[in-house]
Design a protein around this motif. Structure first.
Motif, mmCIF file in Angstrom:
data_model
loop_
_atom_site.group_PDB
_atom_site.id
_atom_site.type_symbol
_atom_site.label_atom_id
_atom_site.label_comp_id
_atom_site.label_asym_id
_atom_site.label_seq_id
_atom_site.Cartn_x
_atom_site.Cartn_y
_atom_site.Cartn_z
ATOM 1 N N ARG A 49 1.597 8.776 13.038
ATOM 2 C CA ARG A 49 0.469 8.476 13.937
ATOM 3 C C ARG A 49 0.950 7.655 15.127
ATOM 4 N NH1 ARG A 49 -4.935 8.404 10.559
ATOM 5 N NH2 ARG A 49 -4.284 9.806 8.900
ATOM 6 N N ASP A 50 2.006 8.148 15.730
ATOM 7 C CA ASP A 50 2.727 7.448 16.788
ATOM 8 C C ASP A 50 2.235 7.912 18.160
ATOM 9 O OD1 ASP A 50 4.582 6.310 18.501
ATOM 10 O OD2 ASP A 50 6.317 7.287 17.581
ATOM 11 N N GLU A 51 1.320 7.142 18.749
ATOM 12 C CA GLU A 51 0.758 7.528 20.045
ATOM 13 C C GLU A 51 1.799 7.486 21.159
ATOM 14 O OE1 GLU A 51 -2.986 5.713 20.956
ATOM 15 O OE2 GLU A 51 -3.700 5.987 18.909
ATOM 16 N N LYS A 52 2.700 6.514 21.122
ATOM 17 C CA LYS A 52 3.764 6.452 22.131
ATOM 18 C C LYS A 52 4.697 7.652 21.984
ATOM 19 C CE LYS A 52 3.719 1.496 22.806
ATOM 20 N NZ LYS A 52 4.463 0.233 22.711
ATOM 21 N N GLY A 53 4.915 8.074 20.736
ATOM 22 C CA GLY A 53 5.730 9.260 20.502
ATOM 23 C C GLY A 53 5.086 10.507 21.099
ATOM 24 N N LEU A 54 3.755 10.573 21.040
ATOM 25 C CA LEU A 54 3.050 11.707 21.650
ATOM 26 C C LEU A 54 3.282 11.740 23.157
ATOM 27 C CD1 LEU A 54 -0.456 11.892 19.920
ATOM 28 C CD2 LEU A 54 1.450 13.485 19.682
ATOM 29 N N ARG A 86 -3.951 13.874 19.712
ATOM 30 C CA ARG A 86 -4.595 12.955 20.657
ATOM 31 C C ARG A 86 -6.087 12.818 20.366
ATOM 32 N NH1 ARG A 86 -1.139 11.257 24.369
ATOM 33 N NH2 ARG A 86 0.459 12.647 25.179
ATOM 34 N N GLY A 87 -6.664 13.866 19.819
ATOM 35 C CA GLY A 87 -8.078 13.826 19.438
ATOM 36 C C GLY A 87 -8.316 13.061 18.143
ATOM 37 N N GLY A 88 -7.245 12.599 17.512
ATOM 38 C CA GLY A 88 -7.382 11.792 16.311
ATOM 39 C C GLY A 88 -7.214 12.537 15.010
ATOM 40 N N ASP A 89 -6.974 13.828 15.075
ATOM 41 C CA ASP A 89 -6.816 14.605 13.838
ATOM 42 C C ASP A 89 -5.334 14.721 13.491
ATOM 43 O OD1 ASP A 89 -7.212 16.133 11.622
ATOM 44 O OD2 ASP A 89 -8.442 17.647 12.628
ATOM 45 N N TRP A 90 -4.767 13.596 13.088
ATOM 46 C CA TRP A 90 -3.346 13.504 12.794
ATOM 47 C C TRP A 90 -2.936 14.398 11.635
ATOM 48 C CZ3 TRP A 90 -0.298 11.126 16.198
ATOM 49 C CH2 TRP A 90 -0.853 10.165 17.042
#
Length: 109
Positions: A49-54, A86-90
């Protein structure tokens, strides 16, 4: 509406649904080695769940697509996975990345 029309409508609806599933296909097509590497990274990013990785992989995908290292079809598949994350559905995103990877292994067998 009489019984025949109701049965015919149900049959037609079932036929349309089956056709839609058949046309949408199951799984991913063959991908190149670069796309496989990006899918592996994306799977890891989604599991963490790595947002920076995205953010980082989004830039890498754009560059790879622009340089022709991955096809536009492959880029679209990976971009869809990124957007889902990004929509939260990891969980679903990780599952889609994993599906892309496993589809490649199944093709080799």
């Amino acid at each position: 509406m009489n019984r025949w029309n109701l049965k015919a409508n149900r049959w037609l609806l079932a036929l349309v649904a089956a056709g839609t599933l058949a046309l949408s296909g199951c799984g991913y097509g063959k991908v190149g080695p670069e796309t496989y590497k990006y899918a592996t990274a994306l799977y890891s990013i989604c599991n963490r769940r790595d947002e920076k990785g995205l953010d980082k992989i989004t830039d890498m995908l754009a560059q790879a697509s622009q340089e022709g290292a991955i096809s536009s079809r492959e880029a679209a598949w990976l971009d869809d996975i990124v957007e889902e994350a990004r929509g939260g559905d990891w969980e679903s995103s990780a599952a889609q990345a994993r599906r892309m990877l496993s589809d490649q292994v199944e093709r080799v067998r």
